[in-house]
Design a protein around this motif. Structure first.
Motif, PDB file in Angstrom:
ATOM      1  N   GLY A  96      28.842 -23.835  27.097  1.00  0.00           N
ATOM      2  CA  GLY A  96      29.092 -25.066  27.611  1.00  0.00           C
ATOM      3  C   GLY A  96      30.094 -25.846  26.790  1.00  0.00           C
ATOM      4  N   ALA A  97      30.511 -25.469  25.535  1.00  0.00           N
ATOM      5  CA  ALA A  97      31.270 -26.196  24.683  1.00  0.00           C
ATOM      6  C   ALA A  97      32.613 -26.152  25.292  1.00  0.00           C
ATOM      7  N   TYR A  98      33.156 -26.482  26.145  1.00  0.00           N
ATOM      8  CA  TYR A  98      34.357 -26.180  26.645  1.00  0.00           C
ATOM      9  C   TYR A  98      35.593 -26.661  25.883  1.00  0.00           C
ATOM     10  N   GLU A  99      35.413 -27.629  25.040  1.00  0.00           N
ATOM     11  CA  GLU A  99      36.428 -28.443  24.062  1.00  0.00           C
ATOM     12  C   GLU A  99      36.615 -27.173  23.116  1.00  0.00           C
ATOM     13  N   ALA A 100      35.656 -26.513  22.376  1.00  0.00           N
ATOM     14  CA  ALA A 100      35.602 -25.732  21.429  1.00  0.00           C
ATOM     15  C   ALA A 100      36.173 -24.231  22.026  1.00  0.00           C
ATOM     16  N   ALA A 101      35.816 -24.069  23.252  1.00  0.00           N
ATOM     17  CA  ALA A 101      36.315 -23.027  23.900  1.00  0.00           C
ATOM     18  C   ALA A 101      37.737 -22.896  23.983  1.00  0.00           C
ATOM     19  N   TYR A 102      38.243 -24.130  24.210  1.00  0.00           N
ATOM     20  CA  TYR A 102      39.696 -24.251  24.583  1.00  0.00           C
ATOM     21  C   TYR A 102      40.480 -24.107  23.371  1.00  0.00           C
ATOM     22  N   GLU A 103      39.959 -24.642  22.232  1.00  0.00           N
ATOM     23  CA  GLU A 103      40.545 -24.724  21.106  1.00  0.00           C
ATOM     24  C   GLU A 103      40.930 -23.356  20.370  1.00  0.00           C
ATOM     25  N   ALA A 104      39.678 -22.575  20.436  1.00  0.00           N
ATOM     26  CA  ALA A 104      39.438 -21.387  19.903  1.00  0.00           C
ATOM     27  C   ALA A 104      40.483 -20.265  21.033  1.00  0.00           C
ATOM     28  N   ALA A 105      40.439 -20.521  22.249  1.00  0.00           N
ATOM     29  CA  ALA A 105      41.286 -19.634  23.071  1.00  0.00           C
ATOM     30  C   ALA A 105      42.807 -19.933  22.739  1.00  0.00           C
ATOM     31  N   LEU A 106      43.079 -21.111  22.599  1.00  0.00           N
ATOM     32  CA  LEU A 106      44.489 -21.511  22.124  1.00  0.00           C
ATOM     33  C   LEU A 106      44.887 -20.677  20.831  1.00  0.00           C
ATOM     34  N   GLN A 107      44.205 -20.645  19.984  1.00  0.00           N
ATOM     35  CA  GLN A 107      44.399 -20.141  18.810  1.00  0.00           C
ATOM     36  C   GLN A 107      44.628 -18.435  18.961  1.00  0.00           C
ATOM     37  N   GLN A 108      43.660 -17.910  19.956  1.00  0.00           N
ATOM     38  CA  GLN A 108      43.850 -16.520  20.118  1.00  0.00           C
ATOM     39  C   GLN A 108      44.977 -16.075  20.866  1.00  0.00           C
ATOM     40  N   SER A 109      45.161 -17.080  22.095  1.00  0.00           N
ATOM     41  CA  SER A 109      46.388 -17.091  22.860  1.00  0.00           C
ATOM     42  C   SER A 109      47.776 -16.854  22.083  1.00  0.00           C
ATOM     43  N   ALA A 110      47.898 -17.620  21.089  1.00  0.00           N
ATOM     44  CA  ALA A 110      49.021 -17.613  20.102  1.00  0.00           C
ATOM     45  C   ALA A 110      49.241 -16.053  19.712  1.00  0.00           C
ATOM     46  N   ARG A 111      47.991 -15.424  19.472  1.00  0.00           N
ATOM     47  CA  ARG A 111      48.110 -13.928  18.870  1.00  0.00           C
ATOM     48  C   ARG A 111      48.461 -13.071  20.320  1.00  0.00           C
ATOM     49  N   GLY A 112      48.608 -13.656  21.065  1.00  0.00           N
ATOM     50  CA  GLY A 112      48.868 -12.651  22.511  1.00  0.00           C
ATOM     51  C   GLY A 112      47.591 -12.075  23.039  1.00  0.00           C
ATOM     52  N   ASP A 113      46.478 -12.724  23.122  1.00  0.00           N
ATOM     53  CA  ASP A 113      45.406 -12.362  23.336  1.00  0.00           C
ATOM     54  C   ASP A 113      45.224 -12.505  25.020  1.00  0.00           C
ATOM     55  N   PRO A 114      45.034 -11.428  25.752  1.00  0.00           N
ATOM     56  CA  PRO A 114      45.096 -11.842  27.394  1.00  0.00           C
ATOM     57  C   PRO A 114      44.050 -12.417  27.617  1.00  0.00           C
ATOM     58  N   ARG A 115      42.706 -11.858  27.167  1.00  0.00           N
ATOM     59  CA  ARG A 115      41.472 -12.567  27.413  1.00  0.00           C
ATOM     60  C   ARG A 115      41.263 -14.211  27.186  1.00  0.00           C
ATOM     61  N   ALA A 116      41.789 -14.688  26.156  1.00  0.00           N
ATOM     62  CA  ALA A 116      42.018 -15.939  25.927  1.00  0.00           C
ATOM     63  C   ALA A 116      42.893 -16.790  26.810  1.00  0.00           C
ATOM     64  N   GLU A 117      44.004 -15.967  27.274  1.00  0.00           N
ATOM     65  CA  GLU A 117      44.929 -16.704  28.053  1.00  0.00           C
ATOM     66  C   GLU A 117      44.216 -16.816  29.521  1.00  0.00           C
ATOM     67  N   THR A 118      43.643 -15.781  29.676  1.00  0.00           N
ATOM     68  CA  THR A 118      42.734 -15.868  30.987  1.00  0.00           C
ATOM     69  C   THR A 118      41.678 -17.021  31.003  1.00  0.00           C
ATOM     70  N   LEU A 119      41.207 -17.234  30.124  1.00  0.00           N
ATOM     71  CA  LEU A 119      39.969 -18.327  29.834  1.00  0.00           C
ATOM     72  C   LEU A 119      40.737 -19.640  29.845  1.00  0.00           C
ATOM     73  N   ILE A 120      41.806 -19.821  29.194  1.00  0.00           N
ATOM     74  CA  ILE A 120      42.402 -21.094  29.395  1.00  0.00           C
ATOM     75  C   ILE A 120      42.833 -21.177  31.025  1.00  0.00           C
ATOM     76  N   GLY A 121      43.103 -20.481  31.567  1.00  0.00           N
ATOM     77  CA  GLY A 121      43.416 -20.501  33.046  1.00  0.00           C
ATOM     78  C   GLY A 121      42.044 -20.997  33.642  1.00  0.00           C
ATOM     79  N   GLU A 122      41.125 -20.317  33.377  1.00  0.00           N
ATOM     80  CA  GLU A 122      39.734 -20.712  34.058  1.00  0.00           C
ATOM     81  C   GLU A 122      39.259 -22.120  33.768  1.00  0.00           C
ATOM     82  N   LEU A 123      39.446 -22.405  32.521  1.00  0.00           N
ATOM     83  CA  LEU A 123      39.055 -23.772  32.079  1.00  0.00           C
ATOM     84  C   LEU A 123      39.901 -24.764  32.937  1.00  0.00           C
ATOM     85  N   VAL A 124      41.364 -24.554  32.956  1.00  0.00           N
ATOM     86  CA  VAL A 124      41.972 -25.528  33.726  1.00  0.00           C
ATOM     87  C   VAL A 124      41.705 -25.483  35.318  1.00  0.00           C
TER      88      VAL A 124
END
Length: 360
Positions: A96-124
């Motif tokens: 439930g730490a959505y802010e931390a999840a977003y920041e971590a996913a943002l870093q992972q998405s910069a490395r081309g991680d599709p799971r992180a991109e999916t997670l950001i989509g779901e958070l939004v």
């Protein structure tokens, strides 16, 4: 209405016209005057009772763990060592730490991680992170879908299916099929629904059947309910498979699918395809009504008004009828009942109806 809801409604209308009124919800009313019993039990559900009345029997299937007084509980076994990858973004999301999840996913998405991109989509999409900050959910799903991530393929494909552009619709169907073939259970249900929409009649049901079966095995309640409707409708199925409609109807009802709860209630009340059990039938009708199913509310209002299977209770009957009347469903007999209530009883019924409406 979400894209998935559109397809869900399509399959319900194809299988059982008129059931599209009911939308699956996952909450019970919590007004103390409305519900008594074990609300934490998904099987037992809540029990609608008149104000001040205690349940006449406990909710079914309640379990407790007990140890002799003074005895120490046995120790837990040691956890096995884990040396696999750690997904910080999804770990934070699950806590439930959505802010931390977003920041971590943002870093992972910069490395081309599709799971992180999916997670950001779901958070939004779930409005846990502002779109003005992260960008549109659909764009994140698109990027993840380009890498073949199954959940994103389904979400992006379903969004394209709602487009006014025929080319988008065609591409959306292809993406949903890819997600289904990749094993995403929601996509399997959605693709089965598309096959029914594209192939009217029993041919569409046969094409959709294996996809619904795969989705149902993964505990998707919409697919389980679909199987409960398809199995009796296809004449050339083996009898042992056709008989499974009751199993899948019960699985969907246990999964809080309110239309399945209504169907199960009516089957039990009328003895259709299973032994008649008025008490269990009324219990399932309550669950469907408390989950916001308008047909269940209407039927339960009538049962309380006549004292059929329950104690006669005009106030509770009015509570449910007023809830369904908000949807524009008018019944002359129930209008007469409401008009005949004294002012205090009517006020209380209206209050309880408003409390119920807040839950769905």
């Amino acid at each position: 209405m979400t894209a998935r809801s559109v397809v869900t409604a399509a399959v319900l209308l194809a299988l059982a016209p008129g059931l599209g009124l009911a939308a699956t919800m996952g909450q019970f009313a919590t007004d103390a005057d409305l519900v008594a019993g074990d609300r934490a039990s998904l099987y037992g559900g809540g029990r609608l009772l008149p104000p001040g009345l205690a349940p006449d029997r406990p909710a079914p299937y309640q379990f407790a763990f007990a140890a002799p007084v003074g005895d120490d509980l046995p120790g837990l076994p040691p956890e096995p060592a884990y040396d696999g990858p750690v997904d910080l973004a999804y770990g934070a999301y699950q806590r439930g730490a959505y802010e931390a999840a977003y920041e971590a996913a943002l870093q992972q998405s910069a490395r081309g991680d599709p799971r992180a991109e999916t997670l950001i989509g779901e958070l939004v999409e779930r409005q846990l992170i502002a779109e003005s900050r992260a960008g549109p959910a659909l764009e994140w799903y698109r990027m993840a879908a380009e890498s073949g991530e199954a959940f994103a393929l389904n979400r992006y494909g379903m969004a394209l299916l709602t487009s006014d552009e025929e080319a988008d619709n065609e591409k959306g169907g292809v993406l949903v099929k890819q997600a289904a073939e990749a094993g995403d259970p929601l996509a399997q249900f959605n693709y089965g629904s598309l096959l029914i929409e594209q192939n009217p009649g029993k041919d569409g049901l046969k094409l959709a059947l294996p996809w619904f079966e795969a989705s149902a095995e993964a505990d998707i309640a919409d697919a389980q309910y679909a199987l409960s409707q398809i199995y009796p409708a296809l004449d050339d199925l083996p009898e042992e498979k056709k008989a499974l409609w009751k199993f899948w109807l019960r699985r969907a009802a246990d999964g809080d699918h309110d239309t399945a709860q209504l169907d199960l209630a009516l089957a039990l009340i009328n003895g259709r395809g299973m032994p008649r059990d008025l008490e269990q039938g009324v219990d399932w009708l309550r669950r469907a009504a408390l989950n916001g199913n308008p047909a269940a509310m209407s039927r339960l209002a009538y049962l309380y008004s006549q004292g059929i299977g329950v104690r006669e209770d005009k106030e509770t009957a009015a509570t449910f009828y007023l809830s369904v009347r908000r949807l524009g469903l008018i019944e002359p007999d129930m209008e007469e009942l409401v008009d005949g209530l004294d002012a205090e009883t009517r006020t209380e019924a209206e209050r309880r109806s408003r409390a119920l409406a807040q839950r769905y």
